[in-house]
Scaffold this active site. Structure first.
Site, PDB file in Angstrom:
ATOM      1  N   HIS A 187      50.743   2.472  63.170  1.00 51.68           N
ATOM      2  CA  HIS A 187      49.555   2.882  62.414  1.00 51.68           C
ATOM      3  C   HIS A 187      48.250   2.734  63.200  1.00 51.68           C
ATOM      4  CE1 HIS A 187      52.571   2.647  59.434  1.00 51.68           C
ATOM      5  NE2 HIS A 187      52.399   1.393  59.089  1.00 51.68           N
ATOM      6  N   LYS A 230      47.756 -10.186  57.811  1.00 55.96           N
ATOM      7  CA  LYS A 230      48.158 -10.459  56.428  1.00 55.96           C
ATOM      8  C   LYS A 230      47.375 -11.646  55.898  1.00 55.96           C
ATOM      9  CE  LYS A 230      52.790  -8.529  56.484  1.00 55.96           C
ATOM     10  NZ  LYS A 230      52.503  -7.459  55.518  1.00 55.96           N
ATOM     11  N   GLU A 254      45.171  -6.905  55.130  1.00 57.10           N
ATOM     12  CA  GLU A 254      45.908  -7.038  53.868  1.00 57.10           C
ATOM     13  C   GLU A 254      45.664  -8.414  53.282  1.00 57.10           C
ATOM     14  OE1 GLU A 254      50.061  -5.870  53.570  1.00 57.10           O
ATOM     15  OE2 GLU A 254      49.892  -5.200  55.644  1.00 57.10           O
ATOM     16  N   LYS A 314      59.861   4.014  60.622  1.00 59.09           N
ATOM     17  CA  LYS A 314      59.471   3.027  61.610  1.00 59.09           C
ATOM     18  C   LYS A 314      60.304   1.773  61.364  1.00 59.09           C
ATOM     19  CE  LYS A 314      56.216   0.170  59.321  1.00 59.09           C
ATOM     20  NZ  LYS A 314      55.082  -0.653  59.293  1.00 59.09           N
ATOM     21  N   LYS A 330      47.932   9.714  54.842  1.00 59.89           N
ATOM     22  CA  LYS A 330      46.901   9.355  53.860  1.00 59.89           C
ATOM     23  C   LYS A 330      45.786  10.386  53.976  1.00 59.89           C
ATOM     24  CE  LYS A 330      47.757   4.373  54.100  1.00 59.89           C
ATOM     25  NZ  LYS A 330      48.082   3.973  52.749  1.00 59.89           N
ATOM     26  N   ASP A 377      55.377   8.261  60.101  1.00 61.76           N
ATOM     27  CA  ASP A 377      54.357   7.228  60.009  1.00 61.76           C
ATOM     28  C   ASP A 377      53.517   7.616  58.798  1.00 61.76           C
ATOM     29  OD1 ASP A 377      52.263   5.484  60.214  1.00 61.76           O
ATOM     30  OD2 ASP A 377      52.206   5.563  62.401  1.00 61.76           O
ATOM     31  N   HIS A 378      53.843   7.011  57.654  1.00 61.23           N
ATOM     32  CA  HIS A 378      53.213   7.497  56.411  1.00 61.23           C
ATOM     33  C   HIS A 378      51.706   7.289  56.419  1.00 61.23           C
ATOM     34  CE1 HIS A 378      53.661   3.230  55.414  1.00 61.23           C
ATOM     35  NE2 HIS A 378      52.638   3.420  54.631  1.00 61.23           N
ATOM     36  N   ASP A 430      54.767  -4.344  63.741  1.00 61.15           N
ATOM     37  CA  ASP A 430      54.681  -3.811  62.387  1.00 61.15           C
ATOM     38  C   ASP A 430      53.491  -2.865  62.209  1.00 61.15           C
ATOM     39  OD1 ASP A 430      55.482  -3.689  59.628  1.00 61.15           O
ATOM     40  OD2 ASP A 430      53.739  -4.908  59.146  1.00 61.15           O
ATOM     41  N   LYS A 438      42.020  -6.643  50.960  1.00 55.80           N
ATOM     42  CA  LYS A 438      42.745  -5.499  51.533  1.00 55.80           C
ATOM     43  C   LYS A 438      41.723  -4.410  51.829  1.00 55.80           C
ATOM     44  CE  LYS A 438      46.483  -2.262  50.258  1.00 55.80           C
ATOM     45  NZ  LYS A 438      47.169  -2.120  51.528  1.00 55.80           N
ATOM     46  N   ARG A 446      76.392   1.840  50.917  1.00 55.14           N
ATOM     47  CA  ARG A 446      77.690   1.177  50.742  1.00 55.14           C
ATOM     48  C   ARG A 446      77.925   0.809  49.286  1.00 55.14           C
ATOM     49  NH1 ARG A 446      76.836  -3.742  54.790  1.00 55.14           N
ATOM     50  NH2 ARG A 446      75.090  -3.829  53.343  1.00 55.14           N
TER      51      ARG A 446
HETATM   52  P1  NDP Z   1      66.621  -2.449  52.784  1.00 53.63           P
HETATM   53  O1  NDP Z   1      66.693  -3.752  53.477  1.00 53.63           O
HETATM   54  O2  NDP Z   1      66.323  -2.424  51.328  1.00 53.63           O
HETATM   55  O3  NDP Z   1      67.967  -1.697  53.131  1.00 53.63           O
HETATM   56  C1  NDP Z   1      68.293  -0.388  52.660  1.00 53.63           C
HETATM   57  C2  NDP Z   1      69.774  -0.301  52.401  1.00 53.63           C
HETATM   58  O4  NDP Z   1      70.473  -0.413  53.631  1.00 53.63           O
HETATM   59  C3  NDP Z   1      70.270  -1.416  51.530  1.00 53.63           C
HETATM   60  O5  NDP Z   1      70.150  -1.088  50.179  1.00 53.63           O
HETATM   61  C4  NDP Z   1      71.712  -1.558  51.963  1.00 53.63           C
HETATM   62  O6  NDP Z   1      72.473  -0.653  51.219  1.00 53.63           O
HETATM   63  C5  NDP Z   1      71.696  -1.109  53.390  1.00 53.63           C
HETATM   64  N1  NDP Z   1      71.770  -2.298  54.257  1.00 53.63           N
HETATM   65  C6  NDP Z   1      70.911  -3.325  54.322  1.00 53.63           C
HETATM   66  N2  NDP Z   1      71.298  -4.212  55.251  1.00 53.63           N
HETATM   67  C7  NDP Z   1      72.426  -3.740  55.797  1.00 53.63           C
HETATM   68  C8  NDP Z   1      73.284  -4.181  56.815  1.00 53.63           C
HETATM   69  N3  NDP Z   1      73.066  -5.313  57.471  1.00 53.63           N
HETATM   70  N4  NDP Z   1      74.350  -3.433  57.126  1.00 53.63           N
HETATM   71  C9  NDP Z   1      74.580  -2.287  56.467  1.00 53.63           C
HETATM   72  N5  NDP Z   1      73.775  -1.818  55.480  1.00 53.63           N
HETATM   73  C10 NDP Z   1      72.718  -2.516  55.159  1.00 53.63           C
HETATM   74  O7  NDP Z   1      65.563  -1.558  53.577  1.00 53.63           O
HETATM   75  P2  NDP Z   1      64.296  -0.813  53.023  1.00 53.63           P
HETATM   76  O8  NDP Z   1      64.710   0.120  51.960  1.00 53.63           O
HETATM   77  O9  NDP Z   1      63.232  -1.791  52.756  1.00 53.63           O
HETATM   78  O10 NDP Z   1      63.822  -0.015  54.335  1.00 53.63           O
HETATM   79  C11 NDP Z   1      64.586   1.023  54.899  1.00 53.63           C
HETATM   80  C12 NDP Z   1      63.968   1.420  56.233  1.00 53.63           C
HETATM   81  O11 NDP Z   1      62.636   1.841  56.025  1.00 53.63           O
HETATM   82  C13 NDP Z   1      63.889   0.270  57.233  1.00 53.63           C
HETATM   83  O12 NDP Z   1      64.117   0.764  58.498  1.00 53.63           O
HETATM   84  C14 NDP Z   1      62.449  -0.198  57.148  1.00 53.63           C
HETATM   85  O13 NDP Z   1      62.001  -0.713  58.378  1.00 53.63           O
HETATM   86  C15 NDP Z   1      61.731   1.100  56.817  1.00 53.63           C
HETATM   87  N6  NDP Z   1      60.508   0.886  56.060  1.00 53.63           N
HETATM   88  C16 NDP Z   1      60.551   0.269  54.843  1.00 53.63           C
HETATM   89  C17 NDP Z   1      59.394   0.111  54.114  1.00 53.63           C
HETATM   90  C18 NDP Z   1      59.405  -0.532  52.761  1.00 53.63           C
HETATM   91  O14 NDP Z   1      58.333  -0.620  52.147  1.00 53.63           O
HETATM   92  N7  NDP Z   1      60.541  -0.979  52.249  1.00 53.63           N
HETATM   93  C19 NDP Z   1      58.090   0.588  54.634  1.00 53.63           C
HETATM   94  C20 NDP Z   1      58.176   1.251  55.914  1.00 53.63           C
HETATM   95  C21 NDP Z   1      59.353   1.385  56.589  1.00 53.63           C
HETATM   96  P3  NDP Z   1      74.045  -0.850  50.966  1.00 53.63           P
HETATM   97  O15 NDP Z   1      74.368  -2.295  51.098  1.00 53.63           O
HETATM   98  O16 NDP Z   1      74.248  -0.325  49.596  1.00 53.63           O
HETATM   99  O17 NDP Z   1      74.646  -0.017  52.017  1.00 53.63           O
END
Ligand code: NDP
Length: 521
Positions: free
Chosen positions: A278, A378, A254, A186, A220, A215-216, A273, A383, A79
């Protein structure tokens, strides 16, 4: 698409037509036997944490290691209103932050990055995305191949997959090229019902071969090595069963706390989680029977058989099989750390578990009666991720008269983090005239005598997705079986009268609640 974005994007396309990113490299230097076909990877949620910390750094590293197809494009969507140059700047900073920016290589890589803002609820926005993709595809020759990586909150998976489908973006072509894949991060649902519901939504527009449930952990190197170690050596498999193994411990500890993911973690907790994904994957790799072929569905069939044998926990005696904990304040590496309930964004009365240990039994011939202790949490002392195979003591000690009844049993450790190693502990005679034994360890370090490129887990899953290889991705039957096992446990933990009884506090920097010792008796 907003106007400035549209103009900017089209300018980039036009420019790119004359200065097409040249990601070409000699084929022999590629990381895989076959180079992936040209494609566009569309990152939905490209303004988020996962994109900056994992996805784009992984793609950049693949580029540095000559692992990307040619041509290859990345289209970031979210967005947030960004122009393509602004997106490129953000990604450059992201690479700087994770310390892998190579300025001399950035120039070419950055020319493969584009941005297109979308509204997740607006069908016309997805139609505009489709139009923009057609334009990019035409200019760069990516052959219509595209991957949609859903890097958005799980609550948006269903609707986004549907929007993509309704905009015609899930449709594959007739030929070998022109494939479409969707990557789902996930968590795959919160429980069995929501996992089934999510799957049904994905299947409205995508077919199973198009869906990649990531599932990263599985990617590994040392996790992949479990299968090689077990099934490429003749000496371990005959003793890999209840006759020789006393118990198995799988630990993923962790030292970090909830960090910046409070909102997600409060809803998920450690069982969703870590365990639903995992821990279950590592359990399956450790316990499964050998597949007839090293091929995605044969391997996944054997994993699913393990999940089918998991003995359900008696919900009236959960404490006999499960210890849940939540971290209190404490000290890690000499630094004071706050309690979970005092972390930013966490409810001060939170009942979310940050630690779990469970005793799992597999009801089959190989493993009957052998407990598998799965532990994750956690803010633990350090870790560490490892699998410990604890063998039984010798059946009869001929040294009893001299050394007493007990001889320390053999132990095999498959270290995943921080030491990527395999250690085997066994008994030897101490040098000298007296008969006495000592435990010694034989160590193999995974990267010993290896100088080639090393793939990080996200690099490997992205590469496999581009190659269409499902080996390291979840299949829906596995997801559902694991949820079938965990959902009654979660329900009991989350609805029982006195939830705080099940949730034991532990000091940060320790190995979890003391009650874990009772579980191991
Ligand atoms: P974020 O919370 O950073 O969200 C990603 C993007 O989604 C945001 O930049 C935003 O972009 C959009 N967003 C967030 N909340 C909303 C909302 N309520 N409504 C609409 N758009 C929204 O997520 P992550 O990048 O941390 O994670 C993405 C996915 O990956 C998730 O499903 C998470 O469970 C999974 N994941 C993440 C990991 C990590 O290390 N971060 C590890 C493993 C899995 P914008 O506002 O620009 O649209």
């Amino acid at each position: 698409m907003n106007k400035s974005n549209e103009r900017d994007g089209m300018d980039q396309v036009t420019k790119a037509a004359t200065t097409a990113p040249d990601l070409a490299v000699p084929f022999e230097s590629c990381l895989t036997e076959e180079r992936p076909e040209p494609c566009i990877i569309v990152i939905v949620g490209a303004s988020g944490d996962l994109t900056s910390r994992k996805i784009v750094p992984a793609l950049f590293n693949l580029y540095l290691n000559n692992g990307l197809p040619n041509p290859f494009l990345i289209l970031g969507c979210a967005r947030t209103n960004l122009s393509t140059p602004e997106f490129r700047d953000r990604m450059k900073n992201a690479l700087k932050t994770v310390d892998i920016l190579d300025d001399s290589k950035w120039q070419v890589f950055s020319s493969s990055l584009y941005y297109h803002s979308i509204d997740y609820e607006e069908p016309s926005s997805f139609n505009a995305m489709a139009e923009y993709l057609r334009e990019l595809n035409k200019k760069h020759g990516t052959k219509g191949n595209r991957i949609f990586y859903l890097a958005i909150p799980p609550s948006l998976y269903k609707s986004t997959a549907q929007m993509l489908g309704k905009a015609g973006l899930s449709q594959e072509g007739e030929g070998v090229n022109d494939w479409v894949r969707i990557v789902v991060e996930k968590p795959f649902g919160r429980d069995l019902d929501s996992a089934i519901d999510l799957d049904q939504s994905l299947h409205e527009h995508f077919r199973e071969h198009q869906i990649f449930r990531i599932d990263h952990y599985l990617a590994k190197e040392t996790v992949q090595n479990i299968l090689m170690f077990r099934f490429a050596n003749a000496i371990f498999e005959p003793i890999w069963n209840r006759r020789y193994i006393d118990h198995v411990s799988i630990t993923a500890a962790e030292s970090l706390g909830v960090e910046h993911r409070a909102g997600y973690y409060e809803q998920a907790g450690v069982l969703r989680d870590m365990f639903q994904n995992h821990m279950m994957q590592i359990l399956a790799l450790t316990a499964m029977d050998p597949p007839s072929l090293f091929e995605a569905d044969r391997v996944r069939d054997e994993k699913v058989k393990v999940y089918r044998t998991m003995r359900p926990f008696p919900t009236d005696d959960l404490q006999g099989y499960l210890v849940l904990g939540q971290y209190s304040a404490g000290s890690i590496d000499g630094k004071q750390v706050p309690a979970y309930r005092d972390e930013p964004g966490i409810n001060p009365d939170s009942l979310t578990p940050t630690f779990a240990m469970m005793k799992v039994f597999l009801d089959n011939w190989r493993w009957q009666g052998v407990p598998f202790y799965l532990t994750s949490g956690k803010r633990l002392a350090k870790k560490i991720t490892e699998i410990v195979i604890q063998f039984k003591e010798v059946p009869h000690s001929m040294f009893r008269a001299i050394l007493g009844e007990h001889i320390t049993a053999n132990r095999l450790i498959l270290g995943i983090y921080p030491d990527e190693k395999i250690s085997l502990t066994f008994q030897t005679k101490n040098p000298g005239a007296r008969v006495c034994l000592r435990s010694v360890t034989m160590d193999f370090h995974y990267h010993q005598n290896y100088t080639g490129p090393i793939l990080d887990a996200y690099e490997k899953v992205l590469l496999d997705c581009m190659l269409g290889d499902h080996m390291l991705f979840w299949r829906q039957d596995g997801v559902e079986l694991c949820w079938s096992f965990l959902t009654p446990i979660l329900k009991e933990c989350e609805t029982c009268g006195d939830r705080s009884k099940l949730l034991l506090p532990y000091n940060s920097g320790t190995s979890g609640p003391d009650a874990t010792k009772n579980l191991m008796k």
